[in-house]
Structures are given as structure tokens and as C-alpha cells.
Design a protein around this motif. Sequence first.
Motif, PDB file in Angstrom:
ATOM      1  N   LEU A 115     -56.389  76.268  67.229  1.00  0.00           N
ATOM      2  CA  LEU A 115     -55.243  75.799  67.648  1.00  0.00           C
ATOM      3  C   LEU A 115     -55.197  74.886  68.947  1.00  0.00           C
ATOM      4  CD1 LEU A 115     -52.140  78.257  66.490  1.00  0.00           C
ATOM      5  CD2 LEU A 115     -53.397  76.380  65.040  1.00  0.00           C
ATOM      6  N   ASN A 116     -55.820  75.667  70.073  1.00  0.00           N
ATOM      7  CA  ASN A 116     -56.173  74.840  71.201  1.00  0.00           C
ATOM      8  C   ASN A 116     -56.560  73.300  70.890  1.00  0.00           C
ATOM      9  OD1 ASN A 116     -54.777  76.462  73.020  1.00  0.00           O
ATOM     10  ND2 ASN A 116     -56.507  77.626  73.479  1.00  0.00           N
ATOM     11  N   THR A 155     -44.471  82.563  63.420  1.00  0.00           N
ATOM     12  CA  THR A 155     -45.515  83.470  63.783  1.00  0.00           C
ATOM     13  C   THR A 155     -46.300  83.906  62.542  1.00  0.00           C
ATOM     14  OG1 THR A 155     -44.406  84.138  65.698  1.00  0.00           O
ATOM     15  CG2 THR A 155     -45.913  85.754  64.625  1.00  0.00           C
ATOM     16  N   ASP A 205     -50.437  74.978  71.581  1.00  0.00           N
ATOM     17  CA  ASP A 205     -50.184  76.317  72.257  1.00  0.00           C
ATOM     18  C   ASP A 205     -49.972  77.314  71.584  1.00  0.00           C
ATOM     19  OD1 ASP A 205     -51.165  74.919  74.688  1.00  0.00           O
ATOM     20  OD2 ASP A 205     -49.127  74.717  75.376  1.00  0.00           O
ATOM     21  N   SER A 206     -50.198  78.413  71.898  1.00  0.00           N
ATOM     22  CA  SER A 206     -49.821  79.722  71.226  1.00  0.00           C
ATOM     23  C   SER A 206     -49.612  80.879  71.984  1.00  0.00           C
ATOM     24  CB  SER A 206     -50.541  79.902  69.888  1.00  0.00           C
ATOM     25  OG  SER A 206     -52.119  79.949  70.308  1.00  0.00           O
ATOM     26  N   ASN A 207     -48.993  81.776  71.601  1.00  0.00           N
ATOM     27  CA  ASN A 207     -48.662  83.057  72.195  1.00  0.00           C
ATOM     28  C   ASN A 207     -49.548  84.075  71.184  1.00  0.00           C
ATOM     29  OD1 ASN A 207     -47.043  81.767  73.530  1.00  0.00           O
ATOM     30  ND2 ASN A 207     -45.699  83.411  73.982  1.00  0.00           N
ATOM     31  N   GLN A 253     -56.650  81.302  68.099  1.00  0.00           N
ATOM     32  CA  GLN A 253     -55.898  80.362  69.067  1.00  0.00           C
ATOM     33  C   GLN A 253     -56.969  79.408  69.845  1.00  0.00           C
ATOM     34  OE1 GLN A 253     -55.225  82.809  72.879  1.00  0.00           O
ATOM     35  NE2 GLN A 253     -53.096  81.965  72.915  1.00  0.00           N
ATOM     36  N   SER A 295     -39.094  82.560  66.773  1.00  0.00           N
ATOM     37  CA  SER A 295     -40.735  82.639  66.480  1.00  0.00           C
ATOM     38  C   SER A 295     -40.885  83.412  65.034  1.00  0.00           C
ATOM     39  CB  SER A 295     -41.382  83.240  67.720  1.00  0.00           C
ATOM     40  OG  SER A 295     -40.697  84.676  67.808  1.00  0.00           O
ATOM     41  N   LEU A 302     -49.633  86.045  65.857  1.00  0.00           N
ATOM     42  CA  LEU A 302     -49.802  84.461  66.754  1.00  0.00           C
ATOM     43  C   LEU A 302     -48.776  83.841  66.698  1.00  0.00           C
ATOM     44  CD1 LEU A 302     -53.306  82.450  67.137  1.00  0.00           C
ATOM     45  CD2 LEU A 302     -50.832  81.491  66.320  1.00  0.00           C
ATOM     46  N   TYR A 303     -48.165  83.449  67.496  1.00  0.00           N
ATOM     47  CA  TYR A 303     -47.082  82.441  67.607  1.00  0.00           C
ATOM     48  C   TYR A 303     -47.384  81.095  67.975  1.00  0.00           C
ATOM     49  CZ  TYR A 303     -42.691  80.267  69.383  1.00  0.00           C
ATOM     50  OH  TYR A 303     -41.702  79.521  69.670  1.00  0.00           O
ATOM     51  N   PRO A 304     -47.611  79.969  67.111  1.00  0.00           N
ATOM     52  CA  PRO A 304     -47.990  78.955  67.555  1.00  0.00           C
ATOM     53  C   PRO A 304     -46.718  78.058  67.811  1.00  0.00           C
ATOM     54  CG  PRO A 304     -47.869  78.938  64.957  1.00  0.00           C
ATOM     55  CD  PRO A 304     -47.292  80.501  65.856  1.00  0.00           C
ATOM     56  N   HIS A 305     -46.702  77.466  69.002  1.00  0.00           N
ATOM     57  CA  HIS A 305     -45.547  76.616  69.586  1.00  0.00           C
ATOM     58  C   HIS A 305     -44.914  75.536  68.821  1.00  0.00           C
ATOM     59  CE1 HIS A 305     -46.228  78.782  73.760  1.00  0.00           C
ATOM     60  NE2 HIS A 305     -46.560  79.639  72.597  1.00  0.00           N
TER      61      HIS A 305
END
Lengths: 308, 308
Positions: free
Chosen positions: A286-287, A264, A292-294, A283, A94, A175-178
Motif C-alpha cells: 500500500l505504501n 479494515t 498509509d495504513s495502521n 503495508q 475504520s 490492516l486499516y488502509p487510510h
Amino acid sequence: MKSIKVFAPATVANVVCGFDILGFAVNEPGDELEMEMIDTPGVNIISIEGDEGKLPLDPSKNTVSASIISLLKKLGREDVGFNLKLKKKMPMGSGLGSSSASAVAGLFAANELLGKPLSRLELLPFAMEGEALACGHGHADNVAPALFGGFTLIKSYDPLEVIQLPVPKLFCALLYPHVDVPTRDARQIIRSKVLLKDAVTQWGNIAGLVSSLYTHDYDLLGRCMKDVIIEPIRSILIPEFDNMKELAMGNGALGFGISGSGPTVFSLFKSKENARKSLEEMQAMLNKLGIDSNIYLSEINEKGPVIL
Amino acid sequence: MKSIKVFAPATVANVVCGFDILGFAVNEPGDELEMEMIDTPGVNIISIEGDEGKLPLDPSKNTVSASIISLLKKLGREDVGFNLKLKKKMPMGSGLGSSSASAVAGLFAANELLGKPLSRLELLPFAMEGEALACGHGHADNVAPALFGGFTLIKSYDPLEVIQLPVPKLFCALLYPHVDVPTRDARQIIRSKVLLKDAVTQWGNIAGLVSSLYTHDYDLLGRCMKDVIIEPIRSILIPEFDNMKELAMGNGALGFGISGSGPTVFSLFKSKENARKSLEEMQAMLNKLGIDSNIYLSEINEKGPVIL
């Protein structure tokens, strides 16, 4: 039988204008490791949680165990062994220094159980070995902040010299985008030559950034958080990079950049509230695009690995 | 009728790994300027000593007078004028910021006689204008240390931002070999692209150097005084560069480099005695080759221009 449970922090490397030389640690996320020392030689990986089965259990191929095996060999302590249980509490691949956190957790725990024969500085080369096994290159800009905490500057690689810089009282929003950005790919798209005028801009910024940490001038820190060399190239691998940056800066971020080799992204804030708001807005954006993201929000980590 | 006599210091720009962004001032050599304010408009150059007749006496073409004319215009004080007597007490075209010292002396003196309407920071753009007239480019890395004293970092040019760094308690040894290296030529031989890996080495060094000034770790300062980009190219224009460096380092210099665009070389020492010995040995070596030189030895200048 002695045992210990430790935490080691995630890290942001390649901090904007500090490509390959500047990193810092965060309080969240990070890895947890339980370790017991045993009387029989060998490092045994009992379990790994949170890696979706991706990490090797073979001790010679796993970053954590391999670096501990090197350590035991160097210390001439191959009479003892360790049983490990790793809880990965952070995403891998990430750009958050996942392998560094694991390697540092393992080396720190082993060193504690052995009675602290080595200083943190002396553990650094072993952690770099682990990093090389995981990423194909032995860079220290994740390993050093994971080990020392705070902001660390890799002054030079040959000889290896690490400088611990003053730690700013700021909040880091991650922010970690998947999406998948392998370190190797992110390295390969970087050009081997850069314009001298861009390099001059970059070293003005890194010099100013170091000054700002000593004088606690966080507005200056923000003005120095500019990367004219790597970010323009790597940011194209990260979805909505420019829009996320705009949201963060609009919410009062001092600066915004890619964590490690991405995907990230991180930003630094004076206000925790603004940092949280910025993360939520990014977030949500991106949604809407189905990504998805953390998200993580913490102060800069000052301690490196700790016993839990 | 008000009059004043001032001194402004010579400066070392392009301090090793700080090409275009880092400079410092020295106590010796420097320029002296006598100035009187008169009731009639116009800036008159009464005399220039020590320039071997090379500097223009036409007020619109001379660095000192031209920058003062700009200042008066900006302040709306074209009702007054000045008579100037400049004593150049330093070599020109030597890489010691000769034109910057003169411009700073003039602006500082004029500002004093006018009752200090502007801060030193506000004088900077006028000094840069003078520098552009003399050198064909408006770089601030000589002007800023001449004006502020100490070590100055040009964080960025657009917008212009100057950071005053802590001043190390060290001795600077300067040697000006009497060979001709015009600034324009020295600029032209530099390549417009550099290797990223060299740029990374350079920004590790400049970041470490800034850190060393804040922590007063002069051994670290020495380890950071390395230039892998400009020095390998420009040093070929300076006779016996490598041999002089070897002599300086052998006498305990922390570091050695080209001052500005040369041909002057500088080195920093903890010990005044070692600095003197190093200068004498370098000068003797050049003498044997039939090359004359000037040598100067002083502490780092902390004050910038002063009233004499």
C-alpha cells in the motif's frame, strides 16, 4: 468519590460468512476510559483524546454518555453522575467497532462504579442504543464481542439472543488502509436479494465455521472462511483487496476478510510470525501506492472490557 | 459363497434452517437388504418387496445395483457379482430418503462382503451417484446421514465435505401423509432468489443450531428450528401443515418441519410419551379428513447401516 480506568476492545464484525451475526474481539487496538462517579446528576465529558475533534462533547449526542444516561434512567439512579475522560486508541470509521468499544467501556465502567447492578448480558441493549446513535442502526455484532470478548454469534435479533462460542487460539492481523468507507455507504451497495444457491453455500460455511470452533479444527475454520455474498460487492470499495488477500493467504492465513463494513481487512493465523510478515508485506504494498495504513497484531480477546 | 443381511436407516434432510446442508438418520423406518457374493460378474436383483412394483429390476436403472456396479468398476472387482433381495420397509417418495437408504444398504453390504476395501467416507460418492439416478440430482443431505448415522452437515459440495455433528438424545416423530409431493415439483416451486434479511435470519439459526448440538442445549436447538425461506413455500403442498405443527408444538415439540421435500413432517421431542401423543393426535386429525398416514417414532440413529 470513586473512580476507575477501563479498556474495551476493538472488534471484527461480519466475520466472512457471518454477515450481521458473527463477530470477535481483539486485544489490540481498543479504547481507554477514565471515569469518576460524582454526587451531582449528569454525565460530563471532560476530555476526548485521539478523535481529532470529531466526536461530539454534548452528552446527549455522544455514544458513551448517551448510553450511560439511558442506563442511569433505567436503574433509577439519576441521583448520581459521572465525569469521563475518553482516550480513543483506535481509528474511527475504520470497521473496527470504534463506537462499540467506547460505549462498552462507558457502560462497563459505570456498572462497576454502581456496584455491578447488571450482568454483561443486561448491559447489551444499552450498548446497542449507543451503537444506533453512532451508526444509524442498532446491530449487535460489534457490541456483543466487545462486551463478552471472544467469538459471539447473534442467533437472532428479535428476540435478541447472543451465543458465546469457543475462542480459537489464533492470531488476528488487522490492516486499516487510510481510505474512507462510511458504514452507511457500505450498507447501501449491498443488494436486498441474493441467489438461494449462494445463501446455501453461505449457511454451509457458517455452520461449518461454528463446528470448527467447537472441535478446534482450525484448518476447517479456514475452509469455511468464504463469503460469496457480501465480500464480492464490498471488496471493490477497498484498495488492493484481492492483492492483500493473496499476500495473506500466501503467508499461511487461514482466511481473510473485511472487518465490519471496512475498509479494515483482517486475517487469522496459527503463527504470529507469519501474521506479522503478512502485515508488513501488505503495508509495504500500500505504501508504494501512496496509501498509509495502521497495522495491529494480537490474539483473540477473551475477556471483553477490563479494569486497568 | 458369502452372504450378509443389512439395515440402512431412513433420513430427514433439509432439517428446517439447514436446507440442502443438514440431515439426520432415524432408527425407524429403514430398508433391509440380503446380499450374496457370487463368482460370476453382474449384479442381479432377485426380488424387491414393499415397493408395490414401482422400482426397476433392470440392474443398470435400479439405484441399489447401479451404485454397486460403479463401486465394482472403481475397485477393479468386476470379476465378482452379487444377488440382491431388497425389502423396502419404508414408503417411497415420502421425503424420508428412501432411495438413499437402499443405495447405502447396497454399498455397505457390498463393501463388507468385499472385505471393507473402502471407508464410509469413500462410499459416499457412489451413494450420491445412486441418489442422482433416483432423484435427478446428486445431493448428499440424505445419503450422508444414512451412511454415517447421526446429524451430518454438508459443509460444501465442491469440494464435497461432510461434517459429523454431535448426536442429540432426542426422539423423532415422523408422520407421512398419503399425498403425492414429487421431489422435482417441490424443488420447482422454490424461488431462485431470497431476501438477504431472510438469509441472515436463516444463517443465524443454522449457526445457533450447530452450537446447540455441541453444547447439548436442546431448548436452544428448538429456538433455532425455524425456516423463513423454504417452509413458507413448501408447506402449502402438505395438507394441514400448520395445524399439525400446532399440535406438535402444543405437545412439547422442540421444533417441527418438513422432512426432505415432504410430504413427511418431523418433530423432535425430549419425551417419548409426548412424541407418541403428538403423532396420535396428528394422525387422528388427518383421519377425520380422510387422509391416511404412516407414523414412526424413534431415537436419532447413531450408527448408519448395520449388519443384522
